[in-house]
Design an enzyme around this catalytic site. Structure first.
Site, PDB file in Angstrom:
ATOM      1  CD  GLU A  78      11.444   6.363 -17.792  1.00 36.43           C
ATOM      2  OE1 GLU A  78      11.882   6.723 -16.684  1.00 36.43           O
ATOM      3  OE2 GLU A  78      10.517   5.515 -17.921  1.00 36.43           O
ATOM      4  CE  LYS A  97       7.880  -0.047 -16.188  1.00 36.85           C
ATOM      5  NZ  LYS A  97       8.937   0.315 -15.267  1.00 36.85           N
ATOM      6  CG  HIS A 132       8.922   1.531 -20.837  1.00 33.82           C
ATOM      7  ND1 HIS A 132       9.271   2.105 -19.628  1.00 33.82           N
ATOM      8  CD2 HIS A 132       7.891   2.276 -21.306  1.00 33.82           C
ATOM      9  CE1 HIS A 132       8.501   3.147 -19.381  1.00 33.82           C
ATOM     10  NE2 HIS A 132       7.650   3.271 -20.380  1.00 33.82           N
ATOM     11  CG  ASN A 133      11.945   1.323 -16.898  1.00 35.77           C
ATOM     12  OD1 ASN A 133      10.839   1.461 -17.405  1.00 35.77           O
ATOM     13  ND2 ASN A 133      12.098   1.101 -15.615  1.00 35.77           N
ATOM     14  CG  ASN A 152       1.319  -2.269   3.664  1.00 35.99           C
ATOM     15  OD1 ASN A 152       1.723  -2.083   2.521  1.00 35.99           O
ATOM     16  ND2 ASN A 152       2.002  -1.905   4.734  1.00 35.99           N
ATOM     17  NE  ARG A 153       6.885  -7.207   5.141  1.00 32.41           N
ATOM     18  CZ  ARG A 153       7.186  -8.464   4.831  1.00 32.41           C
ATOM     19  NH1 ARG A 153       7.070  -9.414   5.725  1.00 32.41           N
ATOM     20  NH2 ARG A 153       7.593  -8.761   3.611  1.00 32.41           N
ATOM     21  CG  LEU A 184      -2.065  -1.077   1.130  1.00 31.59           C
ATOM     22  CD1 LEU A 184      -3.008  -0.948   2.307  1.00 31.59           C
ATOM     23  CD2 LEU A 184      -2.836  -1.007  -0.178  1.00 31.59           C
ATOM     24  CB  ALA A 185       3.971   2.295  -1.624  1.00 32.86           C
ATOM     25  CB  SER A 199       5.351   2.237 -17.575  1.00 31.12           C
ATOM     26  OG  SER A 199       5.932   3.513 -17.750  1.00 31.12           O
ATOM     27  N   GLY A 200       3.920   4.440 -15.813  1.00 31.86           N
ATOM     28  CA  GLY A 200       3.021   5.588 -15.804  1.00 31.86           C
ATOM     29  C   GLY A 200       3.066   6.366 -14.514  1.00 31.86           C
ATOM     30  N   GLY A 201       3.836   5.835 -13.544  1.00 32.97           N
ATOM     31  CA  GLY A 201       3.958   6.544 -12.281  1.00 32.97           C
ATOM     32  C   GLY A 201       2.672   6.526 -11.485  1.00 32.97           C
ATOM     33  CB  VAL A 204       6.457  -5.597  -2.344  1.00 35.67           C
ATOM     34  CG1 VAL A 204       5.094  -5.751  -1.688  1.00 35.67           C
ATOM     35  CG2 VAL A 204       6.839  -6.890  -3.078  1.00 35.67           C
ATOM     36  CE  LYS A 205      14.687  -1.858  -2.211  1.00 33.29           C
ATOM     37  NZ  LYS A 205      15.516  -1.407  -1.068  1.00 33.29           N
TER      38      LYS A 205
END
Length: 494
Positions: A194, A187, A190-191, A37-38, A15-16, A133-135, A79-80
């Site tokens: 970018e 992806k 893509h980056n 979320n943890r 839940l970032a 992608s798209g922030g 998640v990370k």
């Protein structure tokens, strides 16, 4: 056994801001979402605030989360990247059933997605590695989504993903990419593109600012104009806004106060490394990564500026409008090269990893929602739809004509940068690639002779010069001095 009723269509862990926004997006499209979320307190806070009144329910444990999802469970991890993904997969497995789906929507490296697809298939769980992608804004209102992995999962996630994805000309910017880590690979490319696009824009800005002596407002006007033509894109649009933004404290351009030391999270580097591994000349992305590395040695550059000489940049006396037009052509032509190189890498990866990749769909997915979205990508989509097995973007009639038309201005812009002493690493490498790619005979013949001379690495002869002593298609070693012997080293492709 838990008596919890399974009512959730889709579950998301993490839940970032990206996770919260994606959950809200899914809920807005008529699906019931289970959130976890943890840090459980974050779930309650989300439900009491942003998610209040929406079809979103919370879970307070992994088991509670899984019990609230309908079968087959559709679970997305935001998640990370790295061990956290594997940790959550391990914690989910005891509560899953055969046929359930785990989606990793983070910036994972594609080899990890290859591994996870195989590992989970053995446990009858369908894994999907989805590039997103798209922030933050894209996650909330329509991202570009690039899913790959276990294709059995696609019919079960297609409705959600294509509903929440950005749309371009009515088509969702999401389609199945290919096997295993193909989604995260695309992806990654893509980056990398970018990275290249951003560096190209920075080089145009540098020439306008230092070479043409333009103000930030004037440069902003140029980007405003460019955003109405072939360069119309998200990155040009935000650059326009950045150029026009003044620090409220003193009404001067904020961008000029920002430390010129660029950060990076590694995806551009991954692209460059993979290009080297596959032997693909993805020079522009590689140069854009090195440009960031050069920017990061700020203190050392400061010392170099004190002792190393170069041209003094005089007041510009030429035709400024013509110079700006040349920069536009240089930026457009270099972007064409960058995308051509990116699709070369994608093509080679499909061969190397035995993936069936959908090039027209990839171009479509990048048309909206993502950071590199642009009008330009509509032409790429059209090219690959007309010829899905197109060998190179430069062979398409549209792009061939475009690069021919842009070429004179492209060359003039680079020459102008050289005369100013202003670095243009990506403009220059793009043109060098183009000139090399269109050259039938490169000086690598001498390089091969040198390798054979000092290391007996052998060479092959051109078909038109084959003979009894120089047979075609054979690895040949020559005793160049009469002293080196006739034993050759093993051959390999670099």
């Amino acid at each position: 056994m838990s008596e919890t009723k399974a009512i959730g269509d889709f579950g998301l862990i993490g839940l970032a801001v990206m996770g919260q926004n994606l959950i809200l997006n899914v809920a807005d499209h008529g699906f019931t979402v289970v959130a976890f979320n943890r840090t459980v307190a974050k779930v309650d806070h989300f439900l009491e605030n942003e998610a209040k009144g929406k079809s979103i329910i919370g879970a307070h444990s992994i088991q509670d989360f899984c019990d609230k999802l309908k079968s087959p469970r559709r679970i997305m991890l935001l998640v990370k990247a790295g061990p956290a993904v594997d940790d959550f997969i391990a914690s989910l497995l005891p509560f899953l059933s055969p046929g359930d789906i785990i989606i990793d929507g983070g910036n994972s490296h594609f080899p990890d997605s290859n591994r996870r697809t195989k590992y989970l298939a053995e446990k009858q769980i369908r894994f999907v590695g989805a590039g997103v992608s798209g922030g933050e804004e894209g996650a909330r209102y329509g991202p570009s989504i690039m899913p790959g992995g276990n294709e059995e999962a696609w019919p079960y996630i297609k409705d959600i993903f294509q509903s929440i994805a950005a749309k371009s000309d009515g088509e969702p910017c999401c389609d199945w990419v290919g096997d295993e880590g193909a989604g995260h690979f695309v992806k990654m490319v893509h980056n990398g593109i970018e990275y290249g696009d951003m560096q190209l824009i920075c080089e145009a800005y540098d020439i306008m600012k230092r070479g043409l002596k333009m103000t930030n407002s004037e440069i902003g006007d140029v980007f405003t104009k460019w955003n109405t033509g072939v360069l119309d894109s998200f990155l040009i649009e935000i650059t326009r806004d950045i150029m026009k933004y003044n620090d409220p404290a003193d009404d001067t351009p904020l961008v000029e106060k920002i430390l010129d030391s660029a950060g990076q999270k590694g995806t551009g580097k991954w692209t460059a490394i993979n290009a080297l591994d596959l032997g693909m000349p993805v020079t522009l992305i590689g140069e854009s990564v090195f440009a960031r590395c050069l920017s990061s040695i700020k203190d050392e550059r400061g010392r170099a500026a004190e002792v190393l000489e170069g041209p003094e940049i005089p007041a510009f006396t030429g035709d400024k409008e013509e110079a700006i037009a040349d920069l536009e052509q240089a930026l457009y032509a270099s972007k064409i090269i960058s995308y051509a190189q990116g699709f070369m890498l994608i093509r080679e990866a499909a061969k190397e990893y035995n993936w069936k990749l959908n090039n027209p769909a990839i171009a479509l997915m990048w048309r909206g929602g993502c950071i590199i979205r642009s009008v330009f990508l509509a032409d790429i989509t059209k090219a690959y739809r007309a010829k899905p097995d197109l060998e190179n973007l430069l062979f398409d009639d549209f792009f061939k004509a475009a690069i021919h038309q842009a070429q004179p201005g492209w060359r003039r812009a680079i020459i102008q940068g050289i005369q100013f002493g202003i670095p243009t690493p990506c403009f220059s490498t793009a043109l060098s690639f183009y000139d090399g790619y269109r050259t039938k005979d490169l000086p690598a013949n001498l390089l091969q002779a040198q390798r054979d001379y000092f290391g007996a690495h052998t060479f092959r002869v051109k078909p038109e010069y084959q003979s009894e002593t120089l047979p075609e298609g054979k690895d040949i070693h020559i005793n160049w001095t009469g002293r080196g012997g006739n034993v050759s080293a093993s051959t390999y492709l670099a």
